[in-house]
Design a protein around this motif. Structure first.
Motif, PDB file in Angstrom:
ATOM      1  N   PHE A  34      -5.576   2.808  10.828  1.00 49.54           N
ATOM      2  CA  PHE A  34      -5.238   1.760   9.717  1.00 49.54           C
ATOM      3  C   PHE A  34      -5.018   0.537  10.236  1.00 49.54           C
ATOM      4  N   LEU A  35      -5.029  -0.465   9.458  1.00 52.43           N
ATOM      5  CA  LEU A  35      -4.523  -1.867   9.603  1.00 52.43           C
ATOM      6  C   LEU A  35      -3.191  -1.965   8.858  1.00 52.43           C
ATOM      7  N   ALA A  36      -2.292  -2.616   9.596  1.00 53.10           N
ATOM      8  CA  ALA A  36      -0.943  -3.024   9.129  1.00 53.10           C
ATOM      9  C   ALA A  36      -0.752  -4.595   9.373  1.00 53.10           C
ATOM     10  N   ASP A  37      -0.792  -5.144   8.061  1.00 53.55           N
ATOM     11  CA  ASP A  37      -1.072  -6.659   8.056  1.00 53.55           C
ATOM     12  C   ASP A  37       0.064  -7.087   7.617  1.00 53.55           C
ATOM     13  N   GLY A  38       0.727  -8.129   8.574  1.00 53.79           N
ATOM     14  CA  GLY A  38       1.851  -8.961   8.021  1.00 53.79           C
ATOM     15  C   GLY A  38       2.934  -8.678   9.016  1.00 53.79           C
ATOM     16  N   PRO A  39       3.781  -9.338   9.219  1.00 49.84           N
ATOM     17  CA  PRO A  39       5.219  -9.054  10.158  1.00 49.84           C
ATOM     18  C   PRO A  39       5.866  -8.060   9.523  1.00 49.84           C
ATOM     19  N   LYS A  40       6.190  -7.898   8.361  1.00 52.62           N
ATOM     20  CA  LYS A  40       7.089  -6.549   7.693  1.00 52.62           C
ATOM     21  C   LYS A  40       6.235  -5.053   8.217  1.00 52.62           C
ATOM     22  N   ALA A  41       4.863  -5.433   7.958  1.00 50.22           N
ATOM     23  CA  ALA A  41       4.319  -4.100   8.125  1.00 50.22           C
ATOM     24  C   ALA A  41       4.327  -3.586   9.642  1.00 50.22           C
ATOM     25  N   VAL A  42       4.015  -4.709  10.447  1.00 48.74           N
ATOM     26  CA  VAL A  42       3.990  -4.567  11.918  1.00 48.74           C
ATOM     27  C   VAL A  42       5.464  -3.913  12.337  1.00 48.74           C
ATOM     28  N   GLU A  43       6.355  -4.690  11.997  1.00 49.03           N
ATOM     29  CA  GLU A  43       7.579  -4.347  12.205  1.00 49.03           C
ATOM     30  C   GLU A  43       7.949  -2.867  12.067  1.00 49.03           C
ATOM     31  N   GLY A  44       7.714  -2.515  10.624  1.00 44.87           N
ATOM     32  CA  GLY A  44       7.802  -1.039  10.415  1.00 44.87           C
ATOM     33  C   GLY A  44       6.968  -0.147  11.185  1.00 44.87           C
TER      34      GLY A  44
ATOM     35  N   PRO B 137      -3.178 -15.076   5.247  1.00 40.04           N
ATOM     36  CA  PRO B 137      -2.924 -14.072   6.284  1.00 40.04           C
ATOM     37  C   PRO B 137      -1.582 -14.628   7.012  1.00 40.04           C
ATOM     38  N   ALA B 138      -0.539 -13.635   7.329  1.00 41.81           N
ATOM     39  CA  ALA B 138       0.480 -14.250   8.217  1.00 41.81           C
ATOM     40  C   ALA B 138       0.288 -14.290   9.645  1.00 41.81           C
ATOM     41  N   GLY B 139      -0.884 -13.957  10.073  1.00 45.15           N
ATOM     42  CA  GLY B 139      -1.107 -14.081  11.589  1.00 45.15           C
ATOM     43  C   GLY B 139      -1.119 -13.184  12.646  1.00 45.15           C
ATOM     44  N   VAL B 140      -0.610 -11.863  11.882  1.00 42.16           N
ATOM     45  CA  VAL B 140      -0.268 -10.498  12.940  1.00 42.16           C
ATOM     46  C   VAL B 140      -0.885  -9.481  11.901  1.00 42.16           C
ATOM     47  N   VAL B 141      -1.570  -8.565  12.850  1.00 44.20           N
ATOM     48  CA  VAL B 141      -2.100  -7.404  12.296  1.00 44.20           C
ATOM     49  C   VAL B 141      -2.149  -6.157  13.284  1.00 44.20           C
ATOM     50  N   ALA B 142      -1.700  -5.115  12.929  1.00 44.56           N
ATOM     51  CA  ALA B 142      -1.691  -4.273  13.987  1.00 44.56           C
ATOM     52  C   ALA B 142      -2.638  -2.866  13.558  1.00 44.56           C
ATOM     53  N   VAL B 143      -3.274  -2.377  14.469  1.00 45.48           N
ATOM     54  CA  VAL B 143      -4.280  -1.207  14.272  1.00 45.48           C
ATOM     55  C   VAL B 143      -3.177  -0.014  14.583  1.00 45.48           C
ATOM     56  N   CYS B 144      -3.019   0.901  13.857  1.00 46.75           N
ATOM     57  CA  CYS B 144      -2.081   1.998  13.748  1.00 46.75           C
ATOM     58  C   CYS B 144      -2.711   3.245  13.560  1.00 46.75           C
ATOM     59  N   ARG B 145      -1.922   4.424  14.066  1.00 49.86           N
ATOM     60  CA  ARG B 145      -2.430   5.644  13.670  1.00 49.86           C
ATOM     61  C   ARG B 145      -1.932   6.117  12.315  1.00 49.86           C
ATOM     62  N   HIS B 146      -2.732   7.132  11.775  1.00 46.96           N
ATOM     63  CA  HIS B 146      -2.111   7.788  10.601  1.00 46.96           C
ATOM     64  C   HIS B 146      -0.820   8.727  11.025  1.00 46.96           C
ATOM     65  N   PHE B 147       0.158   8.700  10.272  1.00 48.09           N
ATOM     66  CA  PHE B 147       1.353   9.454  10.437  1.00 48.09           C
ATOM     67  C   PHE B 147       1.961  10.088   9.320  1.00 48.09           C
ATOM     68  N   ASP B 148       1.266  10.330   8.433  1.00 48.06           N
ATOM     69  CA  ASP B 148       1.459  11.145   7.068  1.00 48.06           C
ATOM     70  C   ASP B 148       1.983  12.677   7.454  1.00 48.06           C
TER      71      ASP B 148
END
Length: 267
Positions: free
Chosen positions: A36-46, A93-104
């Motif tokens: 999934f995509l984590a969009d924005g600095p707060k999401a990427v930081e988490g 857009p805040a300029g930063v997006v991460a591709v992340c693995r599911h982690f539920d």
């Protein structure tokens, strides 16, 4: 991934890696790839705090400079503004997006961790509401969240953004059947309280001191009677004014903070 020191020319919207990441805006692709995509600095930081979660971080040159404290020790793939905008569903857009693995986590792992405060969302469809409930659960000190039944995808970009990073702060599970989630919580000694405007127990008269699981229903029609009947009590928030009801996220905040206060008073 490229080092931010040797990132080279930013990738454009037509780049293959950008195109593949953009496909994660579709739930079917997220489910198939478990990404999934984590969009924005707060999401990427988490996301960066969850071991093994982040696959790749895309950032514009301006965002890389602006968020140097966050991204300075992380491999970053530079993209131009148009490419970044294609990965974000945000108006600005805040300029930063991460591709992340599911982690539920599996439901059984969540309940066997002996939570004192658990949130079960049954058929919560709105991504903003789901995100706000998760954020509120985190703020109130809940131990975990379960998205059950036909609830919105936890990895929906609007849900992830709505949690403002809280999705990455506490365990959560995805359960196809809300009744299974309720029974699993009860089997671990939690008292399940159904938030119900027509409930016969006043929230501020209820015993909230023990391990508690709150059951919240759909934004429009609440909890089905057969599901609410499984709860140990149906609890209503008193309405002192002329409002017909409270919306889901507000009701969740009141219930969770009342329980958190009761728990802290007994420790």
């Amino acid at each position: 991934m490229s080092s931010p020191l040797t990132a080279g020319t930013p990738l454009t919207v037509g780049n293959g890696r950008v195109k593949e990441a953009r496909k994660l805006s579709r739930r079917s692709v997220r489910t198939e790839r478990r990404l999934f995509l984590a969009d924005g600095p707060k999401a990427v930081e988490g996301a960066l705090t969850v071991e093994g979660c982040v696959v790749e971080v895309f950032a514009t040159p301006a965002a890389l400079e602006q968020h140097a404290d966050l991204l300075g020790s992380t491999d970053v793939t530079l993209v131009d503004e148009r490419a970044l905008a294609s990965l974000s569903d945000s108006v600005s857009p805040a300029g930063v997006v991460a591709v992340c693995r599911h982690f539920d986590a599996p439901l059984e792992h969540v309940v066997t961790a002996s939570p004192r405060l658990l949130v079960i969302c049954a058929d919560v469809r709105d991504p903003g509401n789901a995100g706000t409930v998760i954020r509120t659960a985190d703020a109130a000190g809940a131990d975990a969240v379960v998205l059950a039944g036909q609830s919105v995808d936890a990895y929906n970009p609007k849900t992830v953004r709505g949690t403002v990073g809280s999705l990455f702060h506490l365990p959560f599970a995805i359960a196809p059947d809300p009744a299974v989630a309720v029974r699993a919580a009860q089997a671990r000694g939690l008292r399940v309280l159904a938030a119900d405007g027509a409930g016969d127990v006043d929230l501020f008269e209820a015993d909230l001191t023990g391990p508690t699981a709150w059951l919240f229903g759909n934004e429009a029609w609440g909890l089905p009677d057969d599901l609410a009947a499984l709860a140990d009590a149906r609890v209503a928030i008193p309405i002192h004014g002329r409002a017909e009801s409270l919306n889901l996220s507000t009701a969740a905040a009141v219930c969770l903070y009342a329980t958190a206060r009761a728990h802290r008073a007994t420790t």
